[in-house]
Design an enzyme around this catalytic site. Structure first.
Site, PDB file in Angstrom:
ATOM      1  N   CYS A 120      27.534  25.309  10.711  1.00  0.00           N
ATOM      2  CA  CYS A 120      28.859  25.077  11.282  1.00  0.00           C
ATOM      3  C   CYS A 120      28.677  24.145  12.475  1.00  0.00           C
ATOM      4  O   CYS A 120      27.585  24.071  13.038  1.00  0.00           O
ATOM      5  CB  CYS A 120      29.486  26.387  11.745  1.00  0.00           C
ATOM      6  SG  CYS A 120      31.253  26.187  12.126  1.00  0.00           S
ATOM      7  N   CYS A 122      30.728  24.298  15.285  1.00  0.00           N
ATOM      8  CA  CYS A 122      31.414  24.754  16.507  1.00  0.00           C
ATOM      9  C   CYS A 122      30.477  25.001  17.688  1.00  0.00           C
ATOM     10  O   CYS A 122      30.866  24.819  18.836  1.00  0.00           O
ATOM     11  CB  CYS A 122      32.280  25.979  16.238  1.00  0.00           C
ATOM     12  SG  CYS A 122      31.358  27.446  15.773  1.00  0.00           S
ATOM     13  N   CYS A 130      35.150  23.609  14.438  1.00  0.00           N
ATOM     14  CA  CYS A 130      34.100  23.684  13.416  1.00  0.00           C
ATOM     15  C   CYS A 130      33.899  22.380  12.650  1.00  0.00           C
ATOM     16  O   CYS A 130      33.117  22.336  11.701  1.00  0.00           O
ATOM     17  CB  CYS A 130      34.409  24.828  12.452  1.00  0.00           C
ATOM     18  SG  CYS A 130      34.531  26.412  13.302  1.00  0.00           S
ATOM     19  N   LYS A 195      36.686  33.896   5.135  1.00  0.00           N
ATOM     20  CA  LYS A 195      36.470  34.056   6.572  1.00  0.00           C
ATOM     21  C   LYS A 195      37.839  33.971   7.253  1.00  0.00           C
ATOM     22  O   LYS A 195      38.532  32.956   7.135  1.00  0.00           O
ATOM     23  CB  LYS A 195      35.541  32.968   7.087  1.00  0.00           C
ATOM     24  CG  LYS A 195      35.358  33.043   8.598  1.00  0.00           C
ATOM     25  CD  LYS A 195      34.296  32.086   9.079  1.00  0.00           C
ATOM     26  CE  LYS A 195      34.211  32.130  10.591  1.00  0.00           C
ATOM     27  NZ  LYS A 195      33.194  31.208  11.117  1.00  0.00           N
ATOM     28  N   ARG A 205      31.715  34.252  20.484  1.00  0.00           N
ATOM     29  CA  ARG A 205      31.998  32.943  21.095  1.00  0.00           C
ATOM     30  C   ARG A 205      31.411  32.862  22.496  1.00  0.00           C
ATOM     31  O   ARG A 205      31.075  31.778  22.958  1.00  0.00           O
ATOM     32  CB  ARG A 205      33.498  32.668  21.055  1.00  0.00           C
ATOM     33  CG  ARG A 205      33.932  32.437  19.618  1.00  0.00           C
ATOM     34  CD  ARG A 205      35.387  32.129  19.455  1.00  0.00           C
ATOM     35  NE  ARG A 205      35.717  32.122  18.030  1.00  0.00           N
ATOM     36  CZ  ARG A 205      36.947  32.040  17.555  1.00  0.00           C
ATOM     37  NH1 ARG A 205      37.969  31.947  18.390  1.00  0.00           N
ATOM     38  NH2 ARG A 205      37.154  32.045  16.256  1.00  0.00           N
ATOM     39  N   GLU A 233      39.628  31.586  -2.800  1.00  0.00           N
ATOM     40  CA  GLU A 233      38.534  30.970  -2.038  1.00  0.00           C
ATOM     41  C   GLU A 233      37.185  31.260  -2.693  1.00  0.00           C
ATOM     42  O   GLU A 233      36.339  30.376  -2.835  1.00  0.00           O
ATOM     43  CB  GLU A 233      38.509  31.506  -0.597  1.00  0.00           C
ATOM     44  CG  GLU A 233      39.579  30.930   0.314  1.00  0.00           C
ATOM     45  CD  GLU A 233      39.209  29.537   0.846  1.00  0.00           C
ATOM     46  OE1 GLU A 233      38.219  28.962   0.379  1.00  0.00           O
ATOM     47  OE2 GLU A 233      39.933  29.038   1.719  1.00  0.00           O
ATOM     48  N   LYS A 248      34.350  38.143   5.822  1.00  0.00           N
ATOM     49  CA  LYS A 248      34.112  38.249   7.261  1.00  0.00           C
ATOM     50  C   LYS A 248      35.426  38.225   8.010  1.00  0.00           C
ATOM     51  O   LYS A 248      36.228  37.355   7.724  1.00  0.00           O
ATOM     52  CB  LYS A 248      33.250  37.056   7.673  1.00  0.00           C
ATOM     53  CG  LYS A 248      33.033  36.939   9.159  1.00  0.00           C
ATOM     54  CD  LYS A 248      32.301  35.670   9.442  1.00  0.00           C
ATOM     55  CE  LYS A 248      32.218  35.519  10.952  1.00  0.00           C
ATOM     56  NZ  LYS A 248      31.676  34.254  11.327  1.00  0.00           N
ATOM     57  N   TYR A 313      24.863  43.223  13.924  1.00  0.00           N
ATOM     58  CA  TYR A 313      24.142  43.294  15.198  1.00  0.00           C
ATOM     59  C   TYR A 313      23.515  44.670  15.402  1.00  0.00           C
ATOM     60  O   TYR A 313      22.786  44.882  16.362  1.00  0.00           O
ATOM     61  CB  TYR A 313      25.103  42.947  16.351  1.00  0.00           C
ATOM     62  CG  TYR A 313      25.708  41.572  16.155  1.00  0.00           C
ATOM     63  CD1 TYR A 313      25.008  40.429  16.522  1.00  0.00           C
ATOM     64  CD2 TYR A 313      26.947  41.409  15.535  1.00  0.00           C
ATOM     65  CE1 TYR A 313      25.524  39.162  16.296  1.00  0.00           C
ATOM     66  CE2 TYR A 313      27.482  40.154  15.308  1.00  0.00           C
ATOM     67  CZ  TYR A 313      26.764  39.032  15.688  1.00  0.00           C
ATOM     68  OH  TYR A 313      27.277  37.790  15.444  1.00  0.00           O
TER      69      TYR A 313
HETATM   70  C1  PBG Z   1      30.823  29.871  13.364  1.00  0.00           C
HETATM   71  C2  PBG Z   1      30.754  31.338  13.278  1.00  0.00           C
HETATM   72  C3  PBG Z   1      31.507  32.310  13.956  1.00  0.00           C
HETATM   73  C4  PBG Z   1      30.952  33.534  13.627  1.00  0.00           C
HETATM   74  C5  PBG Z   1      29.917  33.289  12.735  1.00  0.00           C
HETATM   75  N1  PBG Z   1      29.831  31.908  12.507  1.00  0.00           N
HETATM   76  C6  PBG Z   1      32.564  32.222  14.975  1.00  0.00           C
HETATM   77  C7  PBG Z   1      33.852  31.597  14.692  1.00  0.00           C
HETATM   78  O1  PBG Z   1      34.222  31.264  13.581  1.00  0.00           O
HETATM   79  O2  PBG Z   1      34.540  31.421  15.700  1.00  0.00           O
HETATM   80  C8  PBG Z   1      31.399  34.864  14.160  1.00  0.00           C
HETATM   81  C9  PBG Z   1      30.394  35.931  14.116  1.00  0.00           C
HETATM   82  C10 PBG Z   1      30.700  37.114  14.956  1.00  0.00           C
HETATM   83  O3  PBG Z   1      31.757  37.255  15.580  1.00  0.00           O
HETATM   84  O4  PBG Z   1      29.822  37.958  15.003  1.00  0.00           O
HETATM   85  N2  PBG Z   1      31.946  29.252  12.877  1.00  0.00           N
END
Ligand code: PBG
Length: 327
Positions: A120, A122, A130, A195, A205, A233, A248, A313
């Site tokens: 990604c 971001c 992203c 997602k 973040r 999707e 997710k 985590y």
């Molecule tokens: C990157 C990404 C994100 C997460 C995983 N890959 C954050 C987002 O989309 O803002 C979130 C993972 C988490 O909150 O544990 N795009």
């Protein structure tokens, strides 16, 4: 047959009977631990909103990976914090960027541990979106080649699985072609297919320093109200070549996990995201619930809903509580 001939409590009477009747297994090998890697040496910068987690320099990430492998955890997924951010996220696809460096180092010291590379932009863009921003909008088609480049760089550096999380349309196909053309035809893609634009990414973040500097991600991540759309999707990603798909966050979307699992024949991963972790940790810190039991219950529920693999985590904390699988 009903009561008294049927007594549901019979199979709940002892730990051994409960183990015999248990429908859902949770093993360390089912878990993937996210790691945040940063430049520097001997650095462990704690992440305030995710107690127990830190931004790690490569040497520290190697130590962490060794500890996770020793616990039987199935893999790690890497997120990078670059030296500098720019409009097009250059370090995200640089061959000597932070993620390729970490991949090489971990692969060298723990070759048996599966290395997932999140793809990604971001974390690498100065605006925190992203993809590439054109006229205030994330431009889908201009982002695809950059994601493809990042994927190739990560595969070359030793990533075992490429996991695009950007939510651009067509990225799985673009990445598959780029991997195939660069001699990485055997590297699987795990698509973050469903997602959602979620409030539960808040702590991540902070950890990844990736909050959008304007607007939000609702023009590319999914609306939490939608589930049929998740199936579309997934279908598109599978058609484009995804080997596995992901839902997710996990806990607020157990129905989506179940529907995806029932409909498709690919392995399903679920991401128990940062906010889901933080909620349980915070309540446990206050003594409002038993954190260990809550974490195990949440992870078991995600498996029961149909997830084959869980990114979490909690991996390091719960792995010692689970029985080891044979490998
Ligand atoms: C990157 C990404 C994100 C997460 C995983 N890959 C954050 C987002 O989309 O803002 C979130 C993972 C988490 O909150 O544990 N795009």
């Amino acid at each position: 047959m009903t009561f008294p001939a049927t007594r549901m409590r019979r199979l709940r009477a002892t730990p051994a009977l409960r183990a015999l009747a248990r429908e859902t297994a949770l093993l360390p090998a089912d878990l993937v631990a996210p790691l945040f890697v940063t430049h520097g040496e001997a650095a462990r910068r704690p992440i305030a909103s995710m107690p127990g987690h830190a931004q790690l320099s490569v040497d520290e990430a190697v130590r962490e990976a060794e500890a996770l492998a020793a616990l039987g955890v199935g893999g790690v997924i890497l997120f990078g914090i670059p030296k500098t951010k720019d409009a097009v996220g250059s370090e995200g696809y640089a061959e000597d960027g932070i993620v390729p460096r970490a991949l090489r180092a971990i692969k060298r010291s723990v070759p048996e541990l599966l290395l997932w590379a999140d793809v990604c932009l971001c974390e690498y863009t100065d605006h925190g979106h992203c993809g590439v921003v054109v006229n205030g909008r994330v431009d889908n088609d201009r982002t695809l080649p950059l994601l493809a480049r990042a994927s190739v760089a990560y595969a070359q550096a030793g990533a075992d699985l490429i996991a695009p999380s950007d939510m651009m349309d067509g990225r799985v196909g673009a990445i598959r072609r780029a991997l195939d053309e660069s001699g990485n035809a055997d590297t699987p893609i795990v698509a973050y297919s469903a997602k959602y634009a979620s409030a539960f990414y808040g702590p991540f973040r902070e950890a990844a320093e990736s909050a959008p500097q304007f607007g939000d991600r609702r023009a590319y991540q999914m609306d939490p109200a939608n589930a049929n759309e998740a199936l579309r999707e997934v279908a598109l990603d599978v058609e484009e070549g995804a080997d596995m798909v992901m839902v997710k966050p996990a806990l607020p979307y157990l129905d989506v996990i179940r529907r995806v699992k029932d409909r498709f024949q690919v392995p399903v991963a679920a991401y128990n995201v940062s906010g889901e972790y933080a909620m349980i940790r915070a309540a446990a810190e206050r003594g409002w619930l038993d954190g260990e039991r809550a974490a195990l219950e949440a992870l078991t529920a995600i498996r029961r809903a149909g997830a084959d693999v869980i990114l979490t985590y909690f991996a390091k904390d719960v792995a010692p509580l689970l029985s080891r699988s044979e490998r």
